[in-house]
Scaffold this motif. Sequence first.
Motif, PDB file in Angstrom:
ATOM      1  N   ARG A   1       0.931  -1.181   0.032  1.00  0.00           N
ATOM      2  CA  ARG A   1       0.039  -0.375  -0.461  1.00  0.00           C
ATOM      3  C   ARG A   1       1.171   1.329   0.245  1.00  0.00           C
ATOM      4  NH1 ARG A   1      -5.226  -1.210   1.618  1.00  0.00           N
ATOM      5  NH2 ARG A   1      -5.835  -3.000   1.345  1.00  0.00           N
ATOM      6  N   PRO A   2       0.573   2.167  -0.467  1.00  0.00           N
ATOM      7  CA  PRO A   2       1.101   2.910  -0.484  1.00  0.00           C
ATOM      8  C   PRO A   2       0.848   4.673   0.698  1.00  0.00           C
ATOM      9  CG  PRO A   2      -0.066   3.731  -2.957  1.00  0.00           C
ATOM     10  CD  PRO A   2      -0.040   2.318  -1.563  1.00  0.00           C
ATOM     11  N   ILE A   3       1.851   4.852   1.509  1.00  0.00           N
ATOM     12  CA  ILE A   3       1.527   5.754   2.482  1.00  0.00           C
ATOM     13  C   ILE A   3       2.501   6.978   2.308  1.00  0.00           C
ATOM     14  CG2 ILE A   3       1.364   3.517   3.930  1.00  0.00           C
ATOM     15  CD1 ILE A   3       3.933   3.755   4.517  1.00  0.00           C
ATOM     16  N   SER A   4       2.932   7.133   1.341  1.00  0.00           N
ATOM     17  CA  SER A   4       3.228   8.235   1.353  1.00  0.00           C
ATOM     18  C   SER A   4       2.997   9.132   0.367  1.00  0.00           C
ATOM     19  CB  SER A   4       5.101   8.104   0.643  1.00  0.00           C
ATOM     20  OG  SER A   4       5.729   9.358   1.374  1.00  0.00           O
ATOM     21  N   SER A   5       3.357  10.797  -0.170  1.00  0.00           N
ATOM     22  CA  SER A   5       2.745  10.965  -1.391  1.00  0.00           C
ATOM     23  C   SER A   5       3.452  10.975  -2.797  1.00  0.00           C
ATOM     24  CB  SER A   5       3.531  12.114  -1.236  1.00  0.00           C
ATOM     25  OG  SER A   5       2.414  12.788  -2.243  1.00  0.00           O
ATOM     26  N   PRO A   6       3.178  10.502  -3.639  1.00  0.00           N
ATOM     27  CA  PRO A   6       3.692   9.995  -4.925  1.00  0.00           C
ATOM     28  C   PRO A   6       4.807  11.514  -5.445  1.00  0.00           C
ATOM     29  CG  PRO A   6       1.397  10.034  -5.537  1.00  0.00           C
ATOM     30  CD  PRO A   6       1.841  10.800  -3.960  1.00  0.00           C
ATOM     31  N   ARG A   7       4.716  12.331  -4.893  1.00  0.00           N
ATOM     32  CA  ARG A   7       6.127  13.590  -5.234  1.00  0.00           C
ATOM     33  C   ARG A   7       6.863  12.778  -4.991  1.00  0.00           C
ATOM     34  NH1 ARG A   7       5.706  17.923  -1.868  1.00  0.00           N
ATOM     35  NH2 ARG A   7       3.863  18.281  -0.502  1.00  0.00           N
ATOM     36  N   TRP A   8       6.829  12.440  -3.341  1.00  0.00           N
ATOM     37  CA  TRP A   8       7.931  11.803  -2.891  1.00  0.00           C
ATOM     38  C   TRP A   8       9.001  11.030  -3.494  1.00  0.00           C
ATOM     39  CZ3 TRP A   8      11.152  15.042   0.511  1.00  0.00           C
ATOM     40  CH2 TRP A   8      10.674  16.053   0.884  1.00  0.00           C
TER      41      TRP A   8
END
Length: 597
Positions: free
Chosen positions: A185-192
Motif C-alpha cells: 500500500r502507498p503510505i507517502s505522497s507520490p511526489r516523494w
Amino acid sequence: MNPPPGPTAATAPLDRHRLPPGVTRPAKGDPAVVGNHRVIGRISRNAAGTALLGVDDTGSASVIRVFPSPLADSPEARTRLEAEFDRLARVRSLCAATHRSADGRATEPWLASSYAPGHTLAAHVAAHGPLTGGMLTALAAGLAEALAAGHAVGALHLALDPSRVILSPEGPRVVDLGIARATGRPISSPRWSAPEQRSADPEEVTGYADVYAWGSLVRFAATGWEPSGEATDEPEIGSVPSHLAPLVRRALTETPEQRPTALEVLRELTSGKDPATAVSALLAAEWTGVTVPEPRRAGRAGRPALLAGSAAVLVIALLGGWAVVRPGEEPEGPGPTAADGTAEGTDEVERSGPTVAVDPEDVEAVVAEAVELALGASSFTTFDYAYANSGGDFTPFHYLYSEDPRPAMTRANYLGPVGGGLLALGADLDDFVHFSDVPGATTDSIERVYYLDPGPNAERRGEPREEWEALVHSLEGVLTAQDPVVYEGLGTVDDEYVPVELSGEDPAERGGHHYTGTFVHTFQRTTHSEPVETDFDLWISEEGYPLRFLLVGLPGEEFGTDSGEPLTLTHQTDFFRFDQPVEITIPEESEILPEHP
C-alpha cells in the motif's frame, strides 16, 4: 537554522492521560493490549493500518503498527508480511527505529518498533527553517546509515519522506522501514517517490529508489524545497552545501543505476571509516540542541458537539446507556483493564477492529464510531455538493485538512475554472488568510492570490473546521429515523462528479458498507428551509470512516418546479483520505496582500 538549546528529553511518564503532542487517546475499536504492549494512544491511521503508542512492563514506549485483516486475508499476504518482519528483525542500525516484536499470524498482524520522541523533519523545517552546518551533515549520514543497514538484509523503505524522519535528541530516526513493501500500500505522497516507483513493476524496484528519496530529503532539509514529482538526469539542488551537492545530485538522477547505493553514500560521508563508529562520532559532535515536546494532558479524539437547547448538554454513548455531561466537565473514562484487555469488573473484551467489520448491523455503534474516527483524523479531504431540480446547483465546497507539517485547513469553492476560499492556520485554526484563484498570464493557467481583508462586499461564512464538523455530525441524523435503518451490505459509489484531485482513487475501488433509510432533515444550503422527509444513503468504509452521505428530500406536491415536476433537494458529502498525506499550500508572508487585489 537549527533549534535553540533546550531539554534533551521529556521526563514525564507516558500514559493514556499524558501523551506527546499529535497522539490522541485510543479510539473505540483500538485494542487495549497488543502482545506485551499496553496501548495508551493512537498516532495515525492510513492505508497500511493503525499506528498505536504502547508501553511494556518496563515502561518502554513502542510504536505498534496494526495491519487491517483484509491486508492479510490470504496465505501469500501472510507470507509476505512475515518475510518482511524477519528482515526488519535483522536490521542493526543507529538511526532506524529498532524492531522489538511482531506477530504475523494474529488476526490483525502487528509490528512493534521503538518509539523516538521528537518532531518530524517536516515540522522542524516548518518551525525553524532548513538545517545547516554539522547538523545537516549528521542528518545526511544518519539517513544513509539507516537505509544501508536495511538494504544489507533486503529491507527497503519505499515511502521515505519528511514525516518519517524523527529528530530525536540522540539523532535522526527513520521510521516505517519496510511497511510499504510489506503491505503493498502507498503510505507517502507520490511526489516523494522515485520515478521508477510510478512506472515499473513493484517487484523490480530496488534500493536505488530509497537513495532517490535520500537525495530529496537532504535537499529539503538544506533548502526547504519539496519535490515536484518530476525527475531529470540534471536535477536542481539549490543551496545544498558543496560537500553534499555532488552526492545529492547523483542521488536525484532519473536513471536508477546512475545513482550511488546507500552504502556508497554512507562511505563517502564518513570518508571510508567504519560507518557505525564514524556516524556515532558525528552525532556526538554535531547533533545538539534538539528539543522534545513535553507530554500534555490528552483529550478525546475529535471535538465533541454541543447539542442545541437551553441546557446545552453533551450526550455521550456509553455501554450501558446514555450519560449526560455538562460542558467543561470531563466524562469518566473506562476503568482499568486486565492484562488480557478485559475491563475489570466486566466480561467484555475490547474489539480489535472497527465496529463495522465486527457487527455492521449495529448501526448506532457504526455511526458513532465513524463520527469519532473522522473528528480525530490527522488529515482528510471532503467534497460537499448541494443541488435541486429548480434553481440549479449551489456552490460546491472542497475541504482539506492536515496537521503535517503544521495544522492547516482550506475551504474552497469553485465556479467554473476559478474560485476562492479561506485558509485557516494555527493550533486552533483561528488565523485566517483569504485566497482567490484567477486566470493567469496564459490562456490555460490559474494563479492563486492571498490577502487578509476580503472587502466589505465579500460573502461571510463560518470557520472551516466548524462547518466541516457540522457535516460529520449530520451523519447522526440517521439515528433519528422512525423506521429501522436498512443494512444493504457492501457496495461501491459512483465518483463521476467528484474532483479527482480530492479523491485520488479509482472510482471502481471506492466502496464500503451501505445503509439506507428515511428521516426528517432540513436542507441548510437550499432555498427551502423547512424540515422535510428525506431518503438517505450512507456508506462507511471498511476501516470505519464515513465515505459518502447522500440525502434526497421531497418537500411535497405543493412545491414544484417551473416545468411542473415535484421539487427535489439533494445534498451529497464525500469524505476522502483520512489520515493519509494531504498537501496544503501555505504562502510565505511576503505573498499575502493586505486586502483583495
